[in-house]
Design an enzyme around this catalytic site. Structure first.
Site, PDB file in Angstrom:
ATOM      1  N   CYS A 142       0.985  -1.194  -0.159  1.00 46.91           N
ATOM      2  CA  CYS A 142      -0.053   0.028   0.067  1.00 46.91           C
ATOM      3  C   CYS A 142       0.849   1.170   0.078  1.00 46.91           C
ATOM      4  O   CYS A 142       1.653   1.320  -0.713  1.00 46.91           O
ATOM      5  CB  CYS A 142      -1.091  -0.041   1.203  1.00 46.91           C
ATOM      6  SG  CYS A 142      -2.124   1.120   1.032  1.00 46.91           S
ATOM      7  N   GLN A 143       0.630   1.966   1.023  1.00 48.45           N
ATOM      8  CA  GLN A 143       1.557   3.300   1.162  1.00 48.45           C
ATOM      9  C   GLN A 143       2.864   3.162   1.016  1.00 48.45           C
ATOM     10  O   GLN A 143       3.852   3.834   0.428  1.00 48.45           O
ATOM     11  CB  GLN A 143       1.153   3.905   2.356  1.00 48.45           C
ATOM     12  CG  GLN A 143       1.438   5.395   2.502  1.00 48.45           C
ATOM     13  CD  GLN A 143       0.853   6.247   3.636  1.00 48.45           C
ATOM     14  OE1 GLN A 143       0.758   5.431   4.842  1.00 48.45           O
ATOM     15  NE2 GLN A 143       0.597   7.272   3.524  1.00 48.45           N
TER      16      GLN A 143
END
Lengths: 360, 302
Positions: A142-143
Site C-alpha cells: 500500500c502506502q
C-alpha cells in the site's frame, strides 16, 4: 421471507455461545506476528527488524518490507498458517521489516520527507552494511509501496529491485470507474480543496487510528453493522473461525495515528492534486520524478481492491523509467490477498521467484 | 456542538443485536401461540374439535405462516414509511433543537454583551466599537475580555454551522437507507411465503442494501456534504481550541498552538541531527558508539 421461530431461537443461542466463547478467550492466546525476528535498529518509535532466515542459504540480496502508516506490518504475519512473511522466508528471502510504530504527540510534525529520505534511507543503509550487499530489494505494501518507489527514484544506486503491492500511483485514474464501493476515499478526497485539508489538519492534528478505522468501516455500512452482530453467530461452533476472527480484530485494533504533517501532504498532494502522477510531487524542495526508477519493478494489485483501485495501481507502468516492469493481479481485496490462505499460496512464490531471478 | 461518542465495543454491539434477535424470537413465538389458539376454533367444514391437536397444527400453521409472511412484508413497507417519517422528524427535531440551543446561547450572550454574537464578532474585529465601550463601562472586561467574548461568539456560530452540515450528511444517508428499505420490501414481496434462515435473510438484506448505500456514498451530494461538514467541524474545532487557549493562558499551561511550535522545533532539530550525522559519516569519522552508520541516534542492536 421470514425465519421460523426455531431458527431465530437457534440464532440467538449461537450468538450467546459465540459471545461466551469470545469472553472466555484468553487474549494472550491470540498472538499475531509470531515469526521470530530481531530488532536491528531504532530511531524513536520507528524500528527495523530482521526476520531469522529459515533456509541455510538465503537469497543474497536482502529485502526490506514496509507497510502503510495507517496500519501495522503485522498483517503480513497474522498467523503461522496465514503468514506472508513465513512463506517468503521459506522461499529463501532474507527479510527485514520497518515498523513505523505508534506516533506520539511529539511526532506530529514528521512528514513524508522524514519517512522516505529519513527513516527508509537510514534503515536501507543499515541493511546494506549488515548484509554486505551494495543494493537492497524493496517490498512495499500500500502506502509502503509508494514510499519505496519514490525512494528508488531518489537513490537508484541503493536499490536492486522493487515490488509494490496494492499501491495506488495515479490517484485520479479511477475517475469514471462505475464499480460501486470502489475508491470511495478517492471520491471523498477529490471533493476537498487544499485549503480544507490545511484547515482540518490544523484543527485536529494527527489523524487518530480510530477515526481512520471509522472511515474504512463507513465504506461498507451494512457489513460493518452485521460484522459484530449477526456474523458473530457463525463463529459459535467453529474454533478456527473464531481464532482467525480474533486475530484480525487484534490487528485492526492496533491502528496507529497518521502524523499531521504527513497526512496533510498525503491527502493534498496525492488524493486531491494527484501530484505524483503529474510529476509535480516534492519532498522538501526536491521534485520527484518516477522516470528515474530504472530498476526492475513488480507491481501487484488486488482485483477487488476498494482502497487502491486497480486502475490507480496499474498506472505505474507509464510513470516509471524501468524497462523491466511486470504486473500481477490476484483475486481478493486490499487486505485479503495478504491474509487469505489461497491468495498467499500464489502471492509468496510469485514475489520470491521474481526477486530471486533479479538478485544475482 | 458536534460530539464524538466512543465506538461501541464488539461485545456491546453483539449484545444489542442479541436483544433484537431475542425480541424477534419472542414476537415469532407469540405469533405462533396466537396461530395455535386460532387453530383451536373450527376452521370450516371438516374441521373437528381436535384440530388443536399437534398433528393438525402444521397445516394451519403453514397457511398462517404464509399469511404472516405476507403481512411481514407489508409491515416492512410500512416500516420504511415510518422510517422516512421518523428520520425526517428526527432531522427537523435535531435542527429545531440546534436552533433552540443556539437561540438560548445567543440570548444569554445578548443579555451580557447587549448585542448578537455575529454583530459583536464583526465589531470586535475592528479596532474600536461601541461594544467595547459597553464592556468597559460594565467593568466586565478589558480588551482581553472583548477577545474572549469574540472567541465565544465564534465558538457558538461555528457549532451551529457544523450541526447544520452534519444534518446535510445525514439527510443524504437517510435517503439511502430509506431507498434500501423500500427496495428490499419490493424484492422480498414475491418470495414472501418462503421460509428462510436468519442468515439468508441477512445476506439478502445486505445484497440489496449495501450497493444502494455505497452508491449514495460515492455520489457528488455525499462527497460535497462531507467536505462541507469536514470544513465546518474543523472551523468549530479551531474555535474551541481558541477558547481552550484562553483558559490555558489563564491557568498558565501551554496551549496546543504553543506545543505545536515546540513539536515543530523538535522535528527541525531531529532533521538537523540527521543531516549532521550523515555529514559526520561522509567525513569518515566514526563516533564513540560504534553503529553501522557511526550514529548514536540510530542505535544498532546487532
Amino acid at each position: 421471507m421470514i425465519p421460523s421461530a426455531s431458527d431465530v431461537r437457534d440464532l440467538w443461542a449461537k450468538l450467546n455461545e459465540a459471545r461466551a466463547s469470545i469472553a472466555a478467550t484468553n487474549l494472550s492466546d491470540i498472538e499475531i506476528a509470531t515469526t521470530e525476528k530481531d530488532e536491528i535498529a531504532r530511531d524513536g518509535n520507528v524500528r527495523l527488524f530482521r526476520y531469522r532466515p529459515v533456509v541455510p542459504d538465503p537469497i543474497r540480496i536482502p529485502v526490506v518490507l514496509a507497510y502503510a502508516l495507517v496500519g501495522r506490518f503485522t498483517v503480513a504475519d497474522i498467523a503461522p498458517d496465514r503468514s506472508l512473511v513465513r512463506r517468503l522466508l521459506n522461499e529463501g528471502l532474507d527479510l527485514y521489516v520497518i515498523d513505523w510504530g505508534h506516533p506520539r504527540a511529539v511526532d506530529c510534525k514528521i512528514g513524508l520527507d522524514d519517512y522516505i529520505r529519513g527513516y527508509i534511507d537510514d534503515f536501507v543503509d543499515v541493511v546494506r552494511f549488515q548484509s554486505g550487499a551494495e543494493r537492497v530489494n524493496l517490498l512495499g505494501i500500500c502506502q509502503g509501496g509508494i514510499f519505496h518507489t519514490i525512494y528508488a527514484s531518489l537513490f537508484p544506486e541503493k536499490v536492486n529491485a522493487v515490488t509494490t503491492t496494492v499501491a495506488p500511483f495515479d490517484f485520479h485514474a479511477n475517475e469514471g470507474d462505475e464499480q460501486i464501493g470502489r475508491g470511495l476515499i478517492h471520491i471523498w478526497a477529490r471533493a476537498l480543496k487544499a485549503a480544507d485539508v490545511d484547515l482540518a489538519v490544523d484543527a485536529t492534528g494527527s489523524l487518530s487510528g480510530e477515526l481512520m478505522a471509522r472511515y474504512f468501516g463507513f465504506m461498507t455500512p451494512v457489513s460493518t453493522m452485521s460484522k459484530y452482530t449477526l456474523d458473530i453467530a457463525e463463529l459459535a461452533d467453529n474454533e478456527d473461525l473464531l481464532r482467525n476472527f480474533l486475530m484480525m480484530e487484534r490487528w485492526l485494533s492496533d491502528r496507529p495515528a497518521h502524523t499531521a504533517a504527513s497526512l496533510n501532504q498525503w491527502i493534498k498532494d496525492f488524493y486531491v492534486d494527484n501530484k505524483l502522477a503529474r510529476g509535480e510531487f516534492k519532498l522538501g524542495q526536491q521534485l520527484i520524478d518516477l522516470r528515474k526508477v530504472v530498476c526492475p519493478v513488480l507491481n501487484i494489485y488486488a482485483e477487488d481492491d476498494v482502497i487502491a483501485p486497480p486502475a490507480c495501481s496499474k498506472a505505474l507502468r507509464n510513470l516509471i523509467g524501468s524497462k523491466d516492469y511486470s504486473e500481477l493481479s490476484f483475486p481478493g481485496g486490499h487486505i485479503g490477498i495478504f491474509v487469505g490462505k489461497r491468495a498467499q499460496s500464489a502471492l509468496s512464490p510469485a514475489i520470491a521467484g521474481w526477486f530471486r531471478d533479479r538478485s544475482h | 456542538m458536534v460530539e464524538e461518542n466512543p465506538p461501541p465495543s464488539p461485545l456491546a454491539l453483539s449484545s444489542w443485536a442479541g436483544s433484537f434477535i431475542q425480541a424477534m424470537a419472542l414476537a415469532v413465538d407469540t405469533h405462533s401461540s396466537l396461530m395455535k389458539s386460532v387453530a383451536g376454533f373450527p376452521q370450516g367444514p371438516g374441521d373437528s374439535a381436535n384440530s388443536t391437536q399437534t398433528q393438525n397444527i402444521p397445516v394451519d400453521m403453514r397457511a398462517a405462516s404464509q399469511a404472516s409472511a405476507r403481512a411481514a412484508v407489508s409491515t416492512f413497507s410500512s416500516f420504511a414509511e415510518f422510517l422516512q417519517q421518523a428520520s425526517a422528524a428526527s432531522l427537523s427535531a435535531q435542527q429545531a433543537a440546534a436552533r433552540e440551543w443556539g437561540d438560548r446561547l445567543a440570548e444569554s450572550f445578548r443579555a451580557v454583551v447587549g448585542t448578537d454574537p455575529a454583530v459583536f464578532l464583526a465589531a470586535s474585529e475592528r479596532d474600536w466599537s461601541p461594544n467595547k465601550v459597553v464592556l468597559q463601562s460594565l467593568s466586565l472586561a478589558d480588551n482581553r475580555g472583548v477577545s474572549i467574548m469574540a472567541d465565544l461568539a465564534r465558538f457558538l456560530m461555528t457549532a451551529q454551522e457544523a450541526s447544520t452540515k452534519a444534518a446535510s450528511v445525514m439527510a443524504v444517508m437517510n435517503g439511502a437507507w430509506l431507498k434500501a428499505a423500500r427496495t428490499y420490501a419490493d424484492q422480498a414481496a414475491p418470495s414472501a411465503a418462503a421460509e428462510t434462515k436468519p442468515a439468508a435473510l441477512q445476506h439478502a438484506w445486505a445484497a440489496v442494501a449495501e450497493p444502494i448505500l455505497q452508491d449514495a456514498l460515492r455520489s457528488d451530494s455525499f462527497a460535497n456534504a462531507h467536505a462541507s461538514f469536514l470544513t465546518a467541524s474543523s472551523r468549530h474545532a479551531k474555535a474551541r481550541s481558541a477558547l481552550a487557549r484562553r483558559f490555558a493562558d489563564f491557568i498558565e499551561v501551554p496551549s496546543r498552538e504553543e506545543m505545536n511550535e515546540t513539536y515543530e522545533a523538535i522535528q527541525d532539530l531531529r532533521r538537523e541531527v540527521r543531516a549532521l550525522k550523515r555529514l559526520h559519516k561522509d567525513l569518515g569519522n566514526r563516533g564513540a558508539e560504534t553503529t553501522p552508520r557511526g550514529s548514536n541516534r540510530l542505535r544498532a542492536r546487532r
